[in-house]
Scaffold this motif. Structure first.
Motif, PDB file in Angstrom:
ATOM      1  N   PHE A 445      11.070 -16.632 -21.022  1.00 50.81           N
ATOM      2  CA  PHE A 445      10.825 -15.680 -22.097  1.00 50.81           C
ATOM      3  C   PHE A 445      12.118 -15.084 -22.662  1.00 50.81           C
ATOM      4  N   GLU A 446      13.257 -15.532 -22.121  1.00 43.06           N
ATOM      5  CA  GLU A 446      14.545 -15.143 -22.690  1.00 43.06           C
ATOM      6  C   GLU A 446      14.988 -16.112 -23.785  1.00 43.06           C
ATOM      7  N   LEU A 447      14.283 -17.262 -23.907  1.00 41.96           N
ATOM      8  CA  LEU A 447      14.644 -18.268 -24.910  1.00 41.96           C
ATOM      9  C   LEU A 447      13.928 -17.929 -26.209  1.00 41.96           C
ATOM     10  N   SER A 448      14.450 -17.013 -26.946  1.00 38.12           N
ATOM     11  CA  SER A 448      13.791 -16.532 -28.166  1.00 38.12           C
ATOM     12  C   SER A 448      13.684 -17.611 -29.239  1.00 38.12           C
ATOM     13  N   GLU A 449      14.524 -18.667 -29.157  1.00 41.15           N
ATOM     14  CA  GLU A 449      14.501 -19.718 -30.167  1.00 41.15           C
ATOM     15  C   GLU A 449      13.444 -20.785 -29.883  1.00 41.15           C
ATOM     16  N   LEU A 450      12.753 -20.693 -28.746  1.00 36.60           N
ATOM     17  CA  LEU A 450      11.790 -21.709 -28.348  1.00 36.60           C
ATOM     18  C   LEU A 450      10.612 -21.776 -29.323  1.00 36.60           C
ATOM     19  N   GLN A 451      10.256 -23.004 -29.735  1.00 45.45           N
ATOM     20  CA  GLN A 451       9.149 -23.208 -30.665  1.00 45.45           C
ATOM     21  C   GLN A 451       7.978 -23.970 -30.039  1.00 45.45           C
TER      22      GLN A 451
END
Length: 807
Positions: A445-451
């Motif tokens: 949930f730290e990977l804000s760029e994840l799609q």
């Protein structure tokens, strides 16, 4: 003297076993030691001291003797003395000397008499009392510790004690319990006031609740969602040790709960001790009075000593009498302890153990109750110290295990490591794929760029409210994952999720919350559903997905479920992949007039369904891997003005009907993996074709009308029986891919130079002797795009070869 330490083998050998000894067993062990000392003391006295002392009985007159001093009648010493005359005055009593036979064997005579009187006249209880005490005490000690020694039970006990000690000393146990005890009083009060089962109405409570599948239990948020920083509390080694402990406890529980051997052995040995106690009290209370100080003894030995009646003194009678009464007192106390043990064993069922008080105290609500031998050992431990079972309960909790796995996951999968695994998927979304993990790392949930998030074969996946941090997340794939999800996470997915892919083994594993995703545009379901569409209750809620445009189902339908038809107003793409189950009754497809793409794969269809001809908006149709032999119905496709892609590959089609020419809008046509032998010239009247695949058939001849296809860009004739290529083919100047491999070609026309846009040419598997140098004109064709044998490639001029090798 026999030392008491010699009997230690009858007692417990491992000090660790003391945790399974309740207070009554400890008390009776001490009583056994005291009784053992009484028996050893009595046996020692009998060995070290004279057992009995005998003297002749009765006062005898002085008998007349002859000159030799020998009695004239050996029986005279046995005669009664004369009574005094009643008229005479009784004189003062005169002590007469007792005489016997003089043989100079006085010591030997009376030693013999003592032994004979001990064996014949002394009561057996007085003789064997110390030995009886010793034997009974040893039996008591064996009964008290038999369940520790029996092979079938001792292995379970040793394993249990080993695991118990490790669980008690584990840093994870201390951490889990300290977290619970460290909660503030307000949180505890609120937990007591709010029931655990009903779903709270306030927002904060809803955020902590979970939506779960039918086979999984919900997990409180305070346990499931933990701070990433908590991973530093336990180092990696301690975390792995705790994880191994969880596995040991789980396997040990499955093994021990299968039977009740320990309970049965303990009950039997307790019953045996009670019966032994009753027996001892019964016969000892009757025989204890037989221990007398004076004993009368008759020994037929007057020929040697001159006497038959003897009065004997049992030297240890007084002491044995006192010891027997003392022993009886100890046995009575021992017996009452055994009776109390029996009452404890049968007053309530010890084959069930509830951790209710631990659940209330720790707040870990999923600690399971146990049964059989596992429950019995925990009852025994509670008699020693309830703290053991409290700390042991941590390792029975699924919540605690999941939390430990979560800490280990967060430690092993840092945000930096996950960011390195990001890649772009087919939908041009930034995707993270995780395979066969023990859970979902919080660091995701730290990977804000994840799609796009793809989870495959992961058990106990928990999607917490923290997923709301992934603002760009649009695609979620769950392949054979058991899933739990917070309601707060559902609210986020309801607004943001566009694509959902679920692969399951049982329809009950389908997440029910997927029907709440009102903005969902694509749904892909793969798994076993009921072949009878009327029983597919799980699909009945599809009509709630108002934004659904693409639906893909890989299952085993007999007919198309009505729930799919109910979404016809907005559904545009329908993909049904059967496992070979025959799909019948397709008439309800007529209602789905908005479909633009339809795939009916591996449905065992022998004819093209007529319902398809009503789909006026259809643009692409795929009937792969069916059982099509004749496609005469293809003429009806002329009514589908928008049809541009037709896939009839992987079937048993032997002939292409001539009226295929009426499909003037076709741009992509797939006839590969069939049994076609002749190509009708009318096929090439579909002059809009850009992609034509005729590979893996039995075609021998290509009509010259192929040159009509001026828009053709991809043409495949791989694995046929073609002997020559018509020159008209090279007039298709837009060709970029030409596949002629695995045929019987021997010559490649120099007119290949007209295909200046050619980027991929496959010639491998033919009978070419040389390649035309005109290939140099095809500037876009490189060595990587020329599929040909190396020997054949060498036949090209060197400059052409260099040109093709230059990238």
């Amino acid at each position: 003297m026999i030392p008491v330490t010699e009997f230690r083998q009858f007692s417990e050998q491992q000090p660790a076993f003391r945790v399974l000894k309740p207070w009554w067993d400890v008390f009776t062990d001490y009583l056994s030691v005291i009784m053992l000392m009484i028996g050893v003391f009595g046996c020692t006295l009998q060995v070290m001291q004279d057992k009995i002392i005998c003297l002749p009985q009765g006062n005898l007159p002085v008998p007349p003797t002859n000159q030799t001093g020998i009695l004239p009648n050996q029986s005279e010493p046995e005669s009664e003395p004369a009574l005094p005359s009643p008229t005479s005055v009784s004189p003062a009593p005169v002590v007469q000397e007792m005489r016997g036979l003089k043989t100079n064997l006085d010591w030997q005579q009376y030693s013999f008499i003592n032994q004979m009187c001990y064996e014949k006249a002394l009561h057996w209880y007085a003789k064997y009392f110390p030995y009886l005490v010793l034997i009974h005490t040893v039996i008591f000690m064996v009964c008290s510790n038999f369940w520790f020694k029996f092979p079938g039970s001792s292995s379970k006990i040793e394993h249990f004690i080993s695991i118990l000690g490790k669980c008690f000393d584990s840093p994870w146990t201390t951490r889990a319990l300290s977290e619970v005890s460290g909660e503030n009083q307000e949180e505890r009060d609120s937990k007591k006031q709010v029931p655990s089962r009903p779903v709270p109405n306030n927002a904060s409570a809803v955020e902590g609740s979970l939506v779960k599948t039918q086979s999984l239990r919900s997990i409180p948020e305070k346990i499931v969602v933990d701070k990433p920083a908590a991973a530093s509390v336990l180092d990696k080694k301690e975390g792995e040790q705790a994880k191994a402990l969880f596995e040991k406890v789980k396997k040990f529980r499955l093994h021990v709960e299968e039977g009740d051997l320990l309970y049965v052995l303990y009950v039997r040995q307790t019953i045996l001790k009670v019966l032994k106690f009753v027996l001892i009290i019964a016969y000892n209370s009757v025989l204890v009075s037989k221990v007398q100080i004076t004993v009368t003894c008759n020994v037929d030995i007057q020929n040697m000593t001159g006497y038959r009646h003897f009065s004997c003194n049992h030297t240890m009678a007084h002491l044995f009498s006192k010891l027997s009464y003392c022993y009886l007192c100890f046995v009575i106390v021992y017996g009452f302890s055994c009776l109390y043990t029996s009452y404890w064993l049968f007053y309530r069922s010890l084959k069930e153990y509830s951790f209710e008080y631990v659940r209330q105290e720790t707040g870990i609500s999923d600690i399971p109750d146990v049964k059989n031998d596992f429950a019995f050992m925990l009852h025994m431990i509670d008699q020693y110290d309830p703290l053991y079972s409290k700390r042991f309960a941590v390792f029975l909790s699924e919540v605690s295990e999941n939390k430990l796995k979560q800490l280990n996951l967060n430690h092993a999968w840092t945000a930096e490591k996950l960011r390195q695994r990001l890649q772009t998927n087919n939908s041009n979304r930034l995707e993270l794929q995780l395979f066969m993990l023990s859970g979902l790392p919080d660091t995701i949930f730290e990977l804000s760029e994840l799609q796009s998030l793809k989870l495959e074969i992961i058990n106990n996946v928990t999607i917490p409210a923290a997923i709301a941090q992934l603002q760009d997340l649009q695609e979620l794939s769950l392949y054979q994952c058991s899933l739990k999800i917070h309601t707060a996470a559902i609210s986020f997915l309801k607004e943001n999720l566009k694509v959902l892919r679920v692969k399951f083994d049982d329809a009950r594993e389908l997440p029910h919350w997927l029907y709440l995703l009102r903005n969902l545009e694509e749904l892909h379901l793969t798994g076993s559903l009921s072949p009878d569409a009327s029983k597919n209750i799980t699909l009945e809620s599809l009509r709630e997905l108002k934004s659904l445009k693409t639906l893909s189902l890989k299952s085993n339908f007999i007919k198309i479920p009505q729930s799919i038809v109910d979404v016809h107003s907005h559904l545009q793409r329908l993909y049904i992949y059967n496992d070979g189950t025959k799909l019948v009754m397709l008439n309800n497809l007529k209602k789905m007039v908005n479909l633009t793409e339809l795939e009916l794969v591996h449905c065992d269809m022998e004819r093209i369904p007529h319902a398809i001809f009503s789909l006026v908006n259809l643009q692409a149709l795929d009937l792969k891997e069916n059982n099509l032999r004749s496609i005469e119905e293809i003429v009806s496709f002329q009514h589908l003005r928008k049809l541009t892609c037709l896939k009839l590959w992987h079937n048993s089609i032997a002939q292409i009907p001539e009226h295929i020419k009426k499909l003037g809008s076709l741009e992509r046509l797939y006839f590969s993996y069939n049994k076609i032998e002749v190509l009708p010239s009318h096929l090439f009247l579909c002059n809009k074709l850009r992609y034509l695949d005729l590979s893996y058939n039995d075609i021998r001849f290509i009509p010259p009308e192929v040159g009509v296809l001026q828009s053709l860009q991809y043409f495949s004739l791989t694995c046929n029986k073609i002997e020559s290529i018509p020159d008209e083919l090279f007039f298709c100047k837009k060709l970029k891919t030409l596949k002629l491999g695995k045929n019987t070609l021997s010559v490649l026309s120099p007119k290949i130079r007209y295909l200046v846009l050619l980027t991929h040419l496959e010639l491998k598997g033919n009978h070419f002797e040389a390649l035309p140098p005109e290939l140099a004109v095809c500037r876009s064709l490189k060595r990587s795009g020329l599929m040909v044998e190396d020997v054949l490639f060498e036949t090209l001029p060197s400059d052409v070869r260099e040109q093709m090798k230059a990238e």
